[in-house]
Design an enzyme around this catalytic site. Sequence first.
Site, mmCIF file in Angstrom:
data_model
loop_
_atom_site.group_PDB
_atom_site.id
_atom_site.type_symbol
_atom_site.label_atom_id
_atom_site.label_comp_id
_atom_site.label_asym_id
_atom_site.label_seq_id
_atom_site.Cartn_x
_atom_site.Cartn_y
_atom_site.Cartn_z
ATOM 1 N N GLY A 28 0.841 -1.195 0.000
ATOM 2 C CA GLY A 28 0.000 0.000 0.000
ATOM 3 C C GLY A 28 0.872 1.239 0.000
ATOM 4 C CE LYS A 29 5.418 4.733 -0.727
ATOM 5 N NZ LYS A 29 6.388 3.983 0.017
#
Length: 358
Positions: free
Chosen positions: A52-53
């Site tokens: 994720g980011k």
Amino acid sequence: MFFGHRVQHHLTRGPVKGGLRFHPSVDLGEIAALAMWMNWKCALMDLPFGGGKGGINCDPRGMSHHELERLTRRFTMEMMPFIGPDVDVMAPDMGANEQVMAWITDTYSVHTGHLVPGIVTGKPLNLQGASGRTRATGQGVGFLASNALHQLGMSVDGSTAVIQGFGNVGSNAALTLHSYGVKITGVSDVNGAIWNEGGLDMEALMKHVGNTGTVVGFSGAEEMAPAGLLIQKCDILAPCALDSVINKSNAADLKCKVLAEGANGPTTPEADVILDDRGDVLIIPDVVCNAGGVTVSYFEWVQNMQRFLWSEREVITRLVTMLQKSFGQITAYAKHHKLSNRMAALALAISTVASAKQ
Ligand code: GLU
């Protein structure tokens, strides 16, 4: 009004894991790419996470403490339906720090009604952060760079390194290498670059940066154009700031033996082709080179979920063991299949995710 994004690449191997960055260049495309990058990074290190980011398009350097706090808390509230210790666990990335993580923890915990330390990693120690997390990424970069020198049959003591970027990752990579006896001949930050052929006095430089906020103006070095720094002769070149700094305009001119990718995506695909053709630069691809951060994040999350408390020594010992194993697997796979280290790293990571998907 600010735009924020969070991208979850996939959740097949566990919650998504990855940083939150505050930077004026943040957009959805960049964040999506970085989320996928985190996915490969976690798979390579065998961490039970997807990738994720997140990011908010803002310039934190032009904002007050309270503006940053309001921005972070509001973003966290908007994210409440999508995050959680078993769903999506953020951490600091460019422009964010442990204070930002503390605000996220507090906002989330206030809504839950009790402290939820596993909601983010990279927290301050007194909010159940992990000893060693702050310097873990840079320490991993330094550790793997010295490992790469060993692979080339070179001695670490007395070798030279140039570090681009002197934030958390770059400064800790420099300090780690310095502690192994490596001479740090050049460093740079957003304001400029400095050089000292005989090796920078790291203790004095850290003091100077603490007082002025920049490496520029350090009396124990001469100034240099930042673009020129990257093509100086050195054993280790560690780009630890923005992406795409090694590109087709400078790849042919690099004079390092080891390229240690502390940043995410510092080398463009065009530069990769040039470096592959040259064959004289050992690349430690970003997905393993800077994986020290997310690996210690994993240790922090495990401690938070289990209410464990590990010492810094335990954390660092586990970290270097895992980095060494993963880098060893990559270089062995590359050799066996006659691939570049980057291709080998991606092949290993993608097959791990693919088999989980299957
Ligand atoms: N932002 C760091 C990275 O790009 C750390 C992510 C994390 O600890 O979750 O790897």
